[in-house]
Design an enzyme around this catalytic site. Structure first.
Site, PDB file in Angstrom:
ATOM      1  N   ALA A 104     122.339 134.295  39.946  1.00 18.18           N
ATOM      2  CA  ALA A 104     122.468 132.688  40.990  1.00 18.18           C
ATOM      3  C   ALA A 104     122.452 133.428  42.595  1.00 18.18           C
ATOM      4  O   ALA A 104     121.344 132.552  43.258  1.00 18.18           O
ATOM      5  CB  ALA A 104     123.942 132.003  40.592  1.00 18.18           C
ATOM      6  N   SER A 160     123.392 110.030  41.474  1.00 20.18           N
ATOM      7  CA  SER A 160     124.039 110.236  42.541  1.00 20.18           C
ATOM      8  C   SER A 160     124.982 109.340  42.315  1.00 20.18           C
ATOM      9  O   SER A 160     125.242 107.814  41.767  1.00 20.18           O
ATOM     10  CB  SER A 160     123.998 110.603  43.419  1.00 20.18           C
ATOM     11  OG  SER A 160     122.791 110.162  43.812  1.00 20.18           O
ATOM     12  N   LEU A 161     126.115 109.811  42.948  1.00 19.46           N
ATOM     13  CA  LEU A 161     127.183 108.057  43.693  1.00 19.46           C
ATOM     14  C   LEU A 161     126.521 107.597  45.538  1.00 19.46           C
ATOM     15  O   LEU A 161     126.904 108.721  46.214  1.00 19.46           O
ATOM     16  CB  LEU A 161     128.588 108.058  43.513  1.00 19.46           C
ATOM     17  CG  LEU A 161     128.959 108.148  42.347  1.00 19.46           C
ATOM     18  CD1 LEU A 161     130.123 108.312  41.718  1.00 19.46           C
ATOM     19  CD2 LEU A 161     128.550 107.176  41.462  1.00 19.46           C
ATOM     20  N   LYS A 199     137.968 112.192  41.856  1.00 23.64           N
ATOM     21  CA  LYS A 199     136.862 112.853  41.769  1.00 23.64           C
ATOM     22  C   LYS A 199     136.228 114.367  41.921  1.00 23.64           C
ATOM     23  O   LYS A 199     136.429 114.638  43.282  1.00 23.64           O
ATOM     24  CB  LYS A 199     135.919 112.367  43.717  1.00 23.64           C
ATOM     25  CG  LYS A 199     134.097 112.676  42.990  1.00 23.64           C
ATOM     26  CD  LYS A 199     133.326 112.338  44.403  1.00 23.64           C
ATOM     27  CE  LYS A 199     132.127 112.060  44.295  1.00 23.64           C
ATOM     28  NZ  LYS A 199     131.411 113.614  44.541  1.00 23.64           N
ATOM     29  N   CYS A 230     104.887 120.518  73.314  1.00 24.51           N
ATOM     30  CA  CYS A 230     103.617 120.339  73.749  1.00 24.51           C
ATOM     31  C   CYS A 230     103.617 119.916  76.076  1.00 24.51           C
ATOM     32  O   CYS A 230     102.398 119.768  76.315  1.00 24.51           O
ATOM     33  CB  CYS A 230     103.050 119.401  72.890  1.00 24.51           C
ATOM     34  SG  CYS A 230     103.365 117.755  72.767  1.00 24.51           S
TER      35      CYS A 230
END
Length: 726
Positions: free
Chosen positions: A43, A92-93, A128, A457
């Site tokens: 990972a 998701s929440l 949570k 620009c």
């Protein structure tokens, strides 16, 4: 590795980071492929590759000869784990940060369900945990599959790794409930076990996490192993070269997503359940009852879960958990509330990303002091000039923060910030960094002057009347807007053109091949010129052109969203196309809306679409260069009529208006029913209305319907229509 977004870097900083990444990745390639002694996880290696690719796409002219993408045998930036499509989406929440947010959520639930005053809403509340979401599929009580959440629809298969976690039973059976009595206010009695009452199919959803003590132990072990390895190799030990995990969540995620399950087995991972997905049957009629069953099968659940019927009880429990947060054995970032009754949950349903029946009450953000070193201006795809504060890096809540958005000109004036100021920074919701306070505001220094011309620009930058955002007026002549608008058009959320990433878009803009969305569909005229460029082969060019051709009949809502019209996101684009079905029809109405109030009301009457969207559409089609861009695009694409998949019903394709007081359901629930039946829910009655559902107290809308000869029915008749649709 830097956490600064590639678009936030200067060219010199990007070149330096690419040089460092090339050397670091080459080292780990050698350790992995040649010496079979990797020092980092897969990972972590993938993160290095992903960062390198992002920088190369942002700065294509800085791609090095020793780039990892040019080396034979270099690992690709992809997960070694196979993909799994979830049987039911993992949402998701929604988040709340203040007590008032939670009170409003309860009120929304009551309004949606049309509950009588005084009827309680039972809610479960649990801490949570800050871990990695994981779904465990059991069939006949045996674990057969485990997957990460991924993007909610597709996750990674981590079954072999999950089998190494002691908390997770391979076979469900009788277990001790871990929903224990606590000293929380008005606690609920401990749950009773339900033995072998296990459904044929049941997917447990929860979090893989690492306890704080185990996290410290793991990092200590990694350091000790580094010392031992240095001693064996008879080299000096350098602690800075030992890669340790930044926090318990990262440690859990990296450990679970290992290619080798034996590595996972050596990591002290834990699990607890917070819900479920696909189930052949539900062993209870409430969240609390089902979680009782899950606990009784031997799967850990939160020991702090409680059930309450009043807002005060919920908030007391929240404050109790918040007070204990620092001393808890694991990291948490809030409390999750869920409507307890499952039949009410089914009625409430979901919005785009989250359930209506749940919310996360997040803890206040952690704070830290640092120095604001500079203020840079970024130009977004809609021309918005966004000031970004460059900070002296500081750790906030376990994460190193070096950039912070200052939002707009007014926010800079409110804070009075200037380069060199000492500022107090927090991570809002423990995620988004923000400046809370300027600690040196009173120091005598010149104020920061917000630019009145675009830094990309040099076009004039102005704020429209009533708006705080300053925007570049250059449109597609602005390099920043042109690139970002075209990148947005081709992005996954919009047309999702395979092979046309930001790097290719930047290259084609520079070469003069594309300057507008329609030009993408004319890339085939530049085939020979593309082939002549470095890095392009016949197969890759033909694959790209084939991917572009496939999008000539792309979904109309995706095309509309891809144009980047202000205030029109994915959901709003779908709502508009549900109503108008074709892009030419939408353009016709939007063009007329600027000077015709009745037409504008037709747009604002669409459920989910308001005056802001109607004005944005009218403004877009009023500009000649936008209309030319639109016509040019429609000369290249032929999207099919927008069709909404719905149940068969007698109101499919019709426009329905609800008026008066509905007694058995809320207005929101009624509109949701209408859309599910294929009807359009409108807020006003017109000649295009097909049906009016009138409750007690119906007034002007019912009168107008009668005058126009529109069918009017009562709520009971509407219920029969819904019932007949099945």
């Amino acid at each position: 590795m830097s956490t600064i977004e590639p678009t936030d870097l200067s060219k010199a900083d990007a070149a330096n980071e690419l040089m460092r990444l090339a050397r670091i990745i080459a080292k780990h390639n050698k350790l992995y492929h040649a010496e079979d002694s990797p020092e980092i996880s897969d990972a972590e290696y993938d993160a290095l590759i992903k960062r390198n690719n992002a920088l190369e796409e942002a700065f294509p002219d800085l791609v090095r000869d020793d780039s990892p993408n040019k080396q034979v045998g270099a690992a690709v930036a992809s997960s070694p784990l196979s993909k799994i499509t979830h049987a039911q989406r993992m949402y998701s929440l929604d988040n709340g940060f203040a007590d008032e947010d939670i009170a409003e959520w309860i009120a929304r639930v009551r309004r949606f369900l049309n509950l009588p005053e005084g009827e309680p809403v039972a809610v479960t509340a649990e801490d949570k945990i800050d871990g990695l979401s994981c779904a465990l599929r059991y069939e006949k009580g045996e674990l057969v599959l485990a997957a990460t959440r991924g993007d909610g629809q597709i996750g990674e298969d981590v079954t072999a790794n999950v089998r190494m976690i002691a908390d997770i039973p391979q076979v469900l059976g009788i277990g001790e409930s871990s929903l224990l009595q606590t000293d929380s206010p008005t606690p609920t009695p401990p749950l009773k076990g339900r033995g072998y009452d296990i459904p044929e199919v049941f997917e447990v959803r929860g979090e893989v996490y690492m306890a704080k003590s185990d996290f410290i132990g793991l990092n200590t072990r990694l350091m000790e192993e580094g010392k031992a390895d240095a001693a064996v190799k008879n080299i000096d030990f350098d602690p800075a070269k030992i890669r340790q995990f930044a926090n318990p969540r990262n440690a859990a995620a990296g450990s679970l997503r290992q290619k080798d399950a034996n590595v996972t087995a050596k990591r002290p991972l834990k699990f607890w359940a917070h819900g479920w997905g696909e189930a052949s049957s539900e062993p209870g009629e409430t969240v609390f009852d089902v979680m009782a069953s899950i606990a009784s099968w031997g799967i850990p659940v939160s020991p702090l879960m409680q059930r309450f019927e009043t807002l005060d009880q919920m908030l007391d429990h929240y404050r109790h958990i918040e007070a204990e947060r620092a001393d808890m054995p694991y990291d948490i970032d809030g409390v999750v509330y869920k409507v307890d009754r499952l039949d009410w949950q089914k009625r409430l349903g979901f919005v785009a990303k989250s359930p209506r029946w749940a919310i996360a009450h997040k803890f206040p953000a952690e704070q830290a002091q640092t120095t604001l070193e500079n203020i840079d201006i970024q130009v977004g795809r809609t021309g918005k000039l966004t000031p970004v504060g460059r900070l002296k890096p500081v750790t906030v809540g376990g994460v190193v923060v070096s950039n912070v958005t200052l939002h707009n000109r007014d926010e800079i004036e409110r804070l009075g910030v200037r380069p060199g100021d000492r500022v107090l920074v927090q991570r809002a919701g423990d995620v988004i960094p923000q400046v809370v306070e300027n600690l040196t505001r009173d120091d005598v220094r010149e104020p920061y002057v917000f630019p009145d011309h675009c830094p990309e620009c040099n076009s004039e930058a102005v704020a429209q009347e009533g708006e705080v955002d300053v925007r570049c007026t250059g449109g597609l002549i602005c390099p920043a807007q042109r690139f970002q608008r075209l990148a947005h058009f081709a992005s996954r959320a919009a047309l999702d053109i395979d092979g046309l990433g930001e790097k290719s878009i930047a290259e084609f803009i520079e070469a003069g091949f594309i300057g507008s969305p329609a030009d993408i569909f004319r890339l085939h005229t530049h085939r020979a010129a593309i082939l002549a460029r470095d890095g392009w082969q016949e197969k890759s060019v033909d694959n790209l052109l084939a991917a572009v051709e496939k999008k000539r009949s792309a979904d109309a809502a995706r095309l509309l969203f891809g144009l980047g019209i202000r205030h029109i996101g994915v959901v709003t684009a779908r709502d508009l196309m549900k109503n108008f079905t074709t892009l030419p029809k939408l353009a016709e109405v939007a063009t007329a809306a600027r000077d015709d109030e009745a037409v504008r009301e037709e747009i604002t009457a669409i459920d989910g679409v308001g005056p802001t969207v109607a004005e944005a559409l009218a403004d877009f089609f009023h500009e000649p260069h936008n209309r030319a861009l639109w016509d040019d695009l429609l000369s290249e694409v032929t999207p099919p009529d927008y069709i909404v998949e719905t149940r068969d019903s007698k109101v499919a394709g019709k426009t329905v208006v609800f008026t008066g007081k509905l007694e058995t359901m809320s207005r929101d629930e009624a509109k949701a029913q209408a859309e599910a039946l294929g009807a359009k829910a409108s807020g006003s009655v017109s000649a295009k209305t097909d049906l009016v559902v009138a409750g007690p107290g119906a007034g002007s809308k019912m009168k107008k319907a009668t005058e126009l000869g529109i069918e009017v029915i009562d709520e009971a008749a509407w219920a029969e229509i819904v019932k007949a649709a099945g």
